[in-house]
Design an enzyme around this catalytic site. Structure first.
Site, PDB file in Angstrom:
ATOM      1  N   GLY A  53       5.633   5.237  -6.357  1.00  0.00           N
ATOM      2  CA  GLY A  53       5.466   6.155  -5.057  1.00  0.00           C
ATOM      3  C   GLY A  53       4.646   7.121  -5.325  1.00  0.00           C
ATOM      4  CE  LYS A  54      -1.542   7.343  -5.045  1.00  0.00           C
ATOM      5  NZ  LYS A  54      -2.455   6.264  -4.763  1.00  0.00           N
ATOM      6  CG  ASP A 109      10.049  16.495  -7.051  1.00  0.00           C
ATOM      7  OD1 ASP A 109       9.487  16.267  -8.375  1.00  0.00           O
ATOM      8  OD2 ASP A 109       9.726  15.974  -6.105  1.00  0.00           O
ATOM      9  NE  ARG A 129       4.914  17.360   0.072  1.00  0.00           N
ATOM     10  CZ  ARG A 129       5.667  18.447   0.031  1.00  0.00           C
ATOM     11  NH1 ARG A 129       5.128  19.655   0.526  1.00  0.00           N
ATOM     12  NH2 ARG A 129       6.932  18.137  -0.263  1.00  0.00           N
ATOM     13  CG  PHE A 130       3.009  18.518  -5.484  1.00  0.00           C
ATOM     14  CD1 PHE A 130       2.085  19.240  -4.776  1.00  0.00           C
ATOM     15  CD2 PHE A 130       4.509  18.164  -4.875  1.00  0.00           C
ATOM     16  CE1 PHE A 130       2.706  20.145  -3.627  1.00  0.00           C
ATOM     17  CE2 PHE A 130       4.994  18.931  -3.782  1.00  0.00           C
ATOM     18  CZ  PHE A 130       3.911  19.844  -3.097  1.00  0.00           C
ATOM     19  CG  ASP A 151       9.850  20.068  -2.005  1.00  0.00           C
ATOM     20  OD1 ASP A 151       9.914  20.209  -0.919  1.00  0.00           O
ATOM     21  OD2 ASP A 151       8.869  19.385  -2.446  1.00  0.00           O
TER      22      ASP A 151
END
Ligand code: ATP
Length: 321
Positions: free
Chosen positions: A42-43, A173, A45-46, A156
């Protein structure tokens, strides 16, 4: 006492162990070509996360190229790696190494099995009973308590960053660049990712700026992690985000003024609701830390599971403990 330094903050730690840090970083360097990259997971934001193989299954997060624009960003990345490599806790994703040679910056961690809490709650609409919800929250508190003890702020914490492997919670994360690069467009202004705002404490919300990048203004703290934990507790209990389907402007206005999601529709005991109210306290200094949260969760009355009356010994044992 050099043997047992107080690990209060990154700055303090680096002033104690400046040389050791850069030396030991090398030990964790993984040459990019040693990684066997598989399919994309998956993609974010970073960066983009891939399945990979490096002495077994791993997850590889390759950072977006725009992080490479300056020397400062790469130094910041190395600092994050230096922090990450010192985390060892069963509720935290296992750091395995990093590719630290530009233009390829990547973090290699163990591969999490199972689904994220986000997938369970919002996509599969799974309902957890209070006992299970409490066990999940306790494990999050333990992982977070450990991070904070090491002077690491997650920045986050959200249901997307928490995996449930069988019954075990794995937090991912943490400490990475995370929200330090908000989506900002000079024409459109600040872009707010879906489902992000409800984790933001009032003091952070009040510092959002519509027409300039807010990175430096957002001071994440242990207390802002506690606020985000409150939102996860709410998601687990209600199966949805607080301020569901309200426009960002309205959420910003309400939270910034100290208003909270109403709990009138939540069918739960006072103790359960109190945890939400404590975590969402307007004044950051008044929010509980994760050790306090853990003991508060531990004291919640457990629903007794039906026990067979033919096992009286088991019953009396559990009554003693
Ligand atoms: P955001 O960038 O807003 O935080 P995100 O959490 O979806 O969004 P990433 O953290 O980049 O973005 O993760 C991309 C995808 O990879 C997600 O589906 C995430 O669940 C998955 N993923 C991340 N780390 C791991 C891991 N260690 N094991 C398995 N899957 C992972």
């Amino acid at each position: 006492d050099r043997m047992t330094p107080r690990l209060e903050s990154v700055e303090e730690r680096d002033s104690i162990w400046p040389r050791q840090n850069s030396l030991s970083l090398k030990e964790w360097d993984i040459p990019y070509d040693d990684l066997n990259l598989g399919t994309m997971i998956g993609k974010g934001r970073f960066g983009t996360v891939y399945r990979g193989n490096w002495h077994g299954d791993v997850a590889v997060k390759i950072l977006k190229e725009d992080f490479l624009d300056d020397e400062h960003a790469i130094e910041a990345f190395k600092l994050e790696v230096a922090i990450f490599k010192n985390t060892r806790h069963e509720n935290l994703v296992l750091f395995m190494g990093a590719c630290m040679k530009p233009p390829r910056l990547a973090i290699v961690t163990s591969m999490c099995k199972g689904n994220t809490l986000y997938t369970h709650v919002h996509l599969r609409r799974d309902k957890f009973n209070l006992n299970k919800t409490t066990l999940i929250a306790q494990q999050i508190s333990q992982g977070m308590g450990y991070l904070h003890r090491r002077g690491i702020v997650h920045k986050d914490l959200k249901s997307k960053n928490i995996f449930l492997e069988n019954e075990k919670v794995i937090i991912t994360d943490f400490g990475l660049f995370s929200v330090t690069k908000l989506v900002y467009d000079s024409n459109l202004g600040l872009g707010i990712p879906y489902g992000w705002l409800c984790y933001m404490a009032p003091e952070l919300i009040r510092n959002l700026k519509p027409y300039r990048p807010t990175n430096e203004d957002l001071q994440f703290t242990k207390a802002s992690d506690t606020y985000a934990f409150g939102t996860i507790w709410y998601e687990l209990l209600c199966g949805e985000f607080p301020f569901k389907s309200q426009p960002p402007e309205s959420v910003i206005w309400q939270v910034g003024r100290g208003m909270k999601q109403s709990l009138s529709n939540l069918q739960a005991s006072r103790d359960v609701k109190d945890i939400l109210m404590m975590c969402w306290t307007f004044n950051a200094d008044d929010r509980p830390d994760f050790n306090k949260l853990f003991t508060t969760l531990e004291r919640l009355p457990k629903k007794r599971l039906a026990r067979s009356p033919s096992h009286p010994i088991q019953l009396s044992r559990s009554a003693e403990s």
